[in-house]
Design a protein around this motif. Structure first.
Motif, short mmCIF file in Angstrom:
data_model
loop_
_atom_site.label_atom_id
_atom_site.label_comp_id
_atom_site.label_asym_id
_atom_site.label_seq_id
_atom_site.Cartn_x
_atom_site.Cartn_y
_atom_site.Cartn_z
N ASP A 8 0.71 -1.26 -0.04
CA ASP A 8 0.37 0.00 0.32
C ASP A 8 0.67 0.90 0.24
O ASP A 8 0.53 1.73 -1.03
N LEU A 9 1.95 1.53 1.15
CA LEU A 9 3.20 2.38 0.72
C LEU A 9 3.60 2.53 -0.76
O LEU A 9 3.62 3.34 -0.82
N LEU A 10 3.94 1.80 -1.33
CA LEU A 10 3.85 1.83 -2.73
C LEU A 10 3.12 2.31 -3.87
O LEU A 10 3.56 2.60 -4.49
N VAL A 11 1.69 1.96 -3.12
CA VAL A 11 0.59 2.33 -3.97
C VAL A 11 1.12 3.70 -4.14
O VAL A 11 0.30 4.89 -4.88
N LEU A 12 1.09 4.24 -2.55
CA LEU A 12 1.17 5.43 -2.69
C LEU A 12 1.87 6.12 -2.78
O LEU A 12 2.05 7.28 -3.63
N THR A 13 3.57 5.85 -2.65
CA THR A 13 4.44 6.48 -3.19
C THR A 13 4.24 6.20 -4.72
O THR A 13 5.16 7.45 -5.62
N HIS A 14 3.96 5.55 -5.87
CA HIS A 14 3.92 5.72 -6.71
C HIS A 14 3.20 7.28 -7.29
O HIS A 14 3.59 7.44 -8.23
N LEU A 15 1.95 6.40 -6.62
CA LEU A 15 0.83 7.83 -7.40
C LEU A 15 1.18 9.53 -7.00
O LEU A 15 1.36 10.39 -7.21
N GLY A 76 1.22 -2.05 -15.44
CA GLY A 76 0.87 -0.80 -14.75
C GLY A 76 -0.07 -0.45 -13.56
O GLY A 76 -0.44 -0.71 -13.71
N PHE A 77 1.06 -0.04 -12.76
CA PHE A 77 0.35 1.20 -12.05
C PHE A 77 -1.13 2.08 -12.46
O PHE A 77 -1.94 2.00 -12.35
N ILE A 78 0.04 2.31 -13.62
CA ILE A 78 -1.62 3.06 -14.33
C ILE A 78 -3.00 2.84 -14.89
O ILE A 78 -3.90 3.49 -15.01
N GLU A 79 -2.60 1.96 -15.31
CA GLU A 79 -3.47 0.49 -15.94
C GLU A 79 -4.32 -0.13 -15.13
O GLU A 79 -5.26 -0.03 -15.53
N HIS A 80 -3.60 -0.02 -13.93
CA HIS A 80 -4.62 -0.77 -13.31
C HIS A 80 -5.58 0.41 -11.90
O HIS A 80 -6.78 -0.41 -11.41
N TYR A 81 -5.24 1.55 -11.82
CA TYR A 81 -5.11 1.70 -10.48
C TYR A 81 -6.38 2.86 -11.23
O TYR A 81 -7.11 3.66 -10.79
N LEU A 82 -5.24 3.53 -12.35
CA LEU A 82 -5.69 5.29 -12.74
C LEU A 82 -6.84 5.20 -14.79
O LEU A 82 -8.11 5.94 -14.18
N ILE A 83 -6.35 3.66 -14.74
CA ILE A 83 -7.05 4.13 -16.53
C ILE A 83 -8.89 3.69 -15.97
O ILE A 83 -9.17 4.08 -16.86
N PRO A 84 -8.90 2.59 -15.52
CA PRO A 84 -10.20 2.27 -15.40
C PRO A 84 -11.05 3.11 -14.68
O PRO A 84 -11.88 3.50 -14.86
N LEU A 85 -10.41 4.07 -14.03
CA LEU A 85 -11.40 5.71 -13.57
C LEU A 85 -11.60 6.20 -15.24
O LEU A 85 -12.33 6.93 -14.57
N ILE A 86 -10.63 6.20 -15.54
CA ILE A 86 -10.65 7.39 -16.47
C ILE A 86 -11.33 6.91 -17.60
O ILE A 86 -11.88 6.71 -18.29
N TYR A 87 -10.83 5.51 -18.69
CA TYR A 87 -10.81 4.22 -18.91
C TYR A 87 -10.96 2.90 -19.69
O TYR A 87 -10.42 2.42 -19.02
#
Length: 121
Positions: A8-15, A76-87
């Motif tokens: 979870d800390l890695l996810v936060l660092t990534h973001l 990747g991170f963007i594909e897993h966490y962010l893209i589902p929100l946008i695309y």
């Protein structure tokens, strides 16, 4: 420390890194040395997107998730966490190029804003 907490800390660092890479140029208004850290971050994000690479934090996060008894995820991170929100559809190489261009355009705008503000001061 629990493997899940580390993941979870890695996810936060990534973001936070992504946010810094996109908008970190604004810190130049306060600290003139910020581009020394920010511009390499922008280059790294653009290289990742233009080449379709996965950030090294993603496999590390997945390793800790599996160690905690959770399932990892592909991509990747963007594909897993962010893209589902946008695309809702998957991330394609063409979208990655556009995301890289968007990151560069955002930063160009940020530095233009910073230069105009510093010029007025």
């Amino acid at each position: 420390m629990d493997a899940r907490i580390i993941a979870d800390l890695l996810v936060l660092t990534h973001l936070l890194f992504i946010i810094f890479a996109l908008l970190g140029g604004l810190f130049t208004l306060y600290w003139r040395w910020t581009p020394l850290l920010h511009l390499p971050a922008v280059c790294w994000i653009a290289l990742l997107e233009f080449n379709g690479w996965i950030c090294p934090l993603t496999p590390l996060e997945n390793q800790f998730r599996r160690a905690a008894g959770e399932a990892g995820y592909p991509g990747g991170f963007i594909e897993h966490y962010l893209i589902p929100l946008i695309y809702p559809a998957g991330l394609t190489p063409q979208w990655q190029v556009w995301l890289g261009v968007l990151a560069l355009l955002i930063n160009l705008s940020v530095y233009l804003f910073v230069l105009l503000r510093l010029r007025r001061a």
